[in-house]
Design a protein around this motif. Structure first.
Motif, PDB file in Angstrom:
ATOM      1  N   THR A 133       0.846  -1.200   0.000  1.00 11.43           N
ATOM      2  CA  THR A 133       0.000   0.000   0.000  1.00 11.43           C
ATOM      3  C   THR A 133       0.877   1.243   0.000  1.00 11.43           C
ATOM      4  OG1 THR A 133      -0.132   0.109   2.416  1.00 11.43           O
ATOM      5  CG2 THR A 133      -1.805  -1.189   1.287  1.00 11.43           C
ATOM      6  N   LEU A 184      -1.773  -1.178  -3.958  1.00 10.62           N
ATOM      7  CA  LEU A 184      -3.186  -1.525  -3.731  1.00 10.62           C
ATOM      8  C   LEU A 184      -4.159  -0.636  -4.514  1.00 10.62           C
ATOM      9  CD1 LEU A 184      -5.168  -3.361  -2.067  1.00 10.62           C
ATOM     10  CD2 LEU A 184      -5.137  -1.615  -0.301  1.00 10.62           C
ATOM     11  N   ASN A 236      -5.302   1.015   5.282  1.00 10.28           N
ATOM     12  CA  ASN A 236      -5.320   0.634   3.871  1.00 10.28           C
ATOM     13  C   ASN A 236      -5.414  -0.885   3.896  1.00 10.28           C
ATOM     14  OD1 ASN A 236      -4.842   3.045   2.142  1.00 10.28           O
ATOM     15  ND2 ASN A 236      -3.104   3.255   3.538  1.00 10.28           N
ATOM     16  N   HIS A 284      -0.318   1.379   6.848  1.00  6.75           N
ATOM     17  CA  HIS A 284      -0.003   0.598   5.655  1.00  6.75           C
ATOM     18  C   HIS A 284       0.007  -0.894   5.973  1.00  6.75           C
ATOM     19  CE1 HIS A 284       0.551   3.742   2.807  1.00  6.75           C
ATOM     20  NE2 HIS A 284       1.340   4.400   3.611  1.00  6.75           N
TER      21      HIS A 284
END
Lengths: 319, 319
Positions: A242, A268, B66, B203
């Motif tokens: 991500t 992502l 995320n 993350h």
């Protein structure tokens, strides 16, 4: 054997012992023999083609032995199912599709079951279930494509991390016989963490107080896979992050550590319109306009990796 | 106001403040207004009927902002989707079906998409997609049932715990206007634990070392739901355990704590052929032969709770 070779031999043995110990504590699925037999028969029947093993979807890790709760990895299976479809369309490949139960499948991925059902009706004249005229063209196209390649597709499901790892290892035993003709396209989102079975709660964990869970690292099976299980195959792994800043670095590190051919790196939020293909010597980005829904990025990825696989086969045979 | 009433008032306020604080830290779904409008229009259109809200499937809790990984609750949605189907078949109910995205749905649950697709073919004479004759009878029956009740079914999806809780609360605002005519059949497998957003990793968590996760308890929303949100409705909750020894005790405790009417208790491994309906004063078991696949236990559960709901409406109106 000289001393260096003896040392190498012993570190190889250590690695194999470690991975065997890891597998030994997992629950072995019961149907491995039948999966191996089916895969072998499939590869023999399609021996005039290259064989791709595509893995797809996320693995689960149970947090209770009588499992009510589990940790899952986000993945609808889009990358794997779409790539399988494009591999089949090349007519050069037969594909073993190892996918998470209920995740997207090649061809059927184009329709949700809701969409399909809402276009079925009972015709009052014939008293037969029919497909609405408006839905005919799209459905006909997909079914025709699917029928063309149904003998070149073998579907196998997994749910848990254990099922995935055992099945993957079993399939490599069959694929290893094919040498460089085998391609492994490892798009599944495999958990990095697990709870060793001896640490699992037996029953559903009671909700009387906050919960602390301690996960161990899953050993990277990509290393023994490349080194021992299918040393001659063309192996592609995927890296999803991500945080774009660490993505390429992690892809390069993976290549060094595992010794395979190609990492497909993606972030992502942009994964549907940008990927970077990273090898030990270079990297290549594939990008499509994010507004464009005429083309899927998997079509471009597949065209690219098929070419790389052909080159790989050529290089191996001319050695 | 005398002192006892003042105390009561203040503890009520405390409770409401606590639950408001809990909701305030969750991510609010964007489509709540549109869901409420749809639900209100649906209830008005079906005002001649009783209304059931059936919740179904498991909630997820993200472990990263995320989100790549999440904890999930095992539930295919069989109980909720089958019960919805039988409620619709009574023709006495319109049903709001609040279900986990991709979990089983009433009617379509009888077919996997694989099964459906494998029975479609392109007829070479008419060049049209047709349904195989062998599959016609079963499909026709299900589609006919589905069409009969489609105006009495409103489907709304959730995935995360936050989406589930916010949507549930929003729907109770609409249902509360219906008094005792509303039945809440809370079959969803809702997580007992969550990670407060301020403690979430931003993350994807890196896999360089073992992982420790710390989950907080989700407050029991069943209590404010019964006490404040839909005080006049007939509320049924479900209790699933893997340990039969604690099941009935936990069901009784739930009734005492939350003050609702009925707990349907079931054990993970026997849930398809045995449930126990527990009220404050008695308990009643419903059991079917586990070899019998002619009848689904949800048909018997629904017949039982419909009768209880009718009695409840009668008791309330004669007060």
């Amino acid at each position: 054997m000289d001393e260096i070779n003896l040392q190498r031999q012993s570190s190889t043995n250590d690695e194999l012992v470690l991975i065997e110990e890891f597998f030994a504590q997992l629950t072995k699925p019961k149907n491995l023999d039948s999966i191996r037999d089916k895969a072998r028969e499939f590869c023999q029947r399609n021996s005039h083609l290259k064989i791709a093993l595509v893995t797809s979807g996320g693995t689960t890790i149970p947090i209770e032995l009588n499992t009510v709760r589990f940790v899952d990895n986000f993945s609808a299976g889009t990358r794997g199912s779409a790539s399988t479809e494009y591999l089949l369309k090349t007519e050069q490949y037969a594909v073993i599709f190892l996918f998470r139960h209920k995740s997207l499948e090649p061809f059927w991925r184009h329709f949700s079951s809701d969409e399909l059902f809402s276009h079925l009706d009972v015709n009052p004249e014939t008293n037969q279930v029919t497909v609405c005229p408006s839905f005919q063209p799209k459905l006909k196209e997909v079914i025709s494509e699917q029928k063309k390649s149904e003998n070149r597709l073998l579907k196998i499901t997994f749910t848990t991390l254990s099922e995935y790892l055992f099945t993957l290892r079993e399939l490599t035993m069959v694929l290893n016989e094919l040498g460089s003709k085998a391609m492994l396209y490892l798009a599944a989102a495999v958990s990095d963490f697990y709870i060793p079975p001896e640490n699992l709660a037996i029953h559903k964990i009671q909700s009387s107080e906050p919960l602390r869970l301690h996960f161990e690292l899953v050993p990277k099976v990509l290393r023994p896979l490349v080194k021992f299980w299918v040393p001659d195959a063309f192996v592609i792994s995927f890296k999803l992050e991500t945080d774009e800043n660490i993505l390429l670095l992690k892809a390069r590190n993976a290549l060094k550590r595992y010794g395979h051919k190609l990492v497909i790196a993606n972030e992502l939020n942009t994964r549907k319109h940008k990927v970077t293909l990273v090898t030990e010597i270079d990297s290549e980005s594939i990008q499509i306009n994010s507004q464009n829904d005429e083309i899927e990025i998997e079509q471009l990825i597949v065209a690219n990796v098929v070419e790389r696989h052909n080159q790989f086969i050529h290089d191996q045979s001319s050695r």
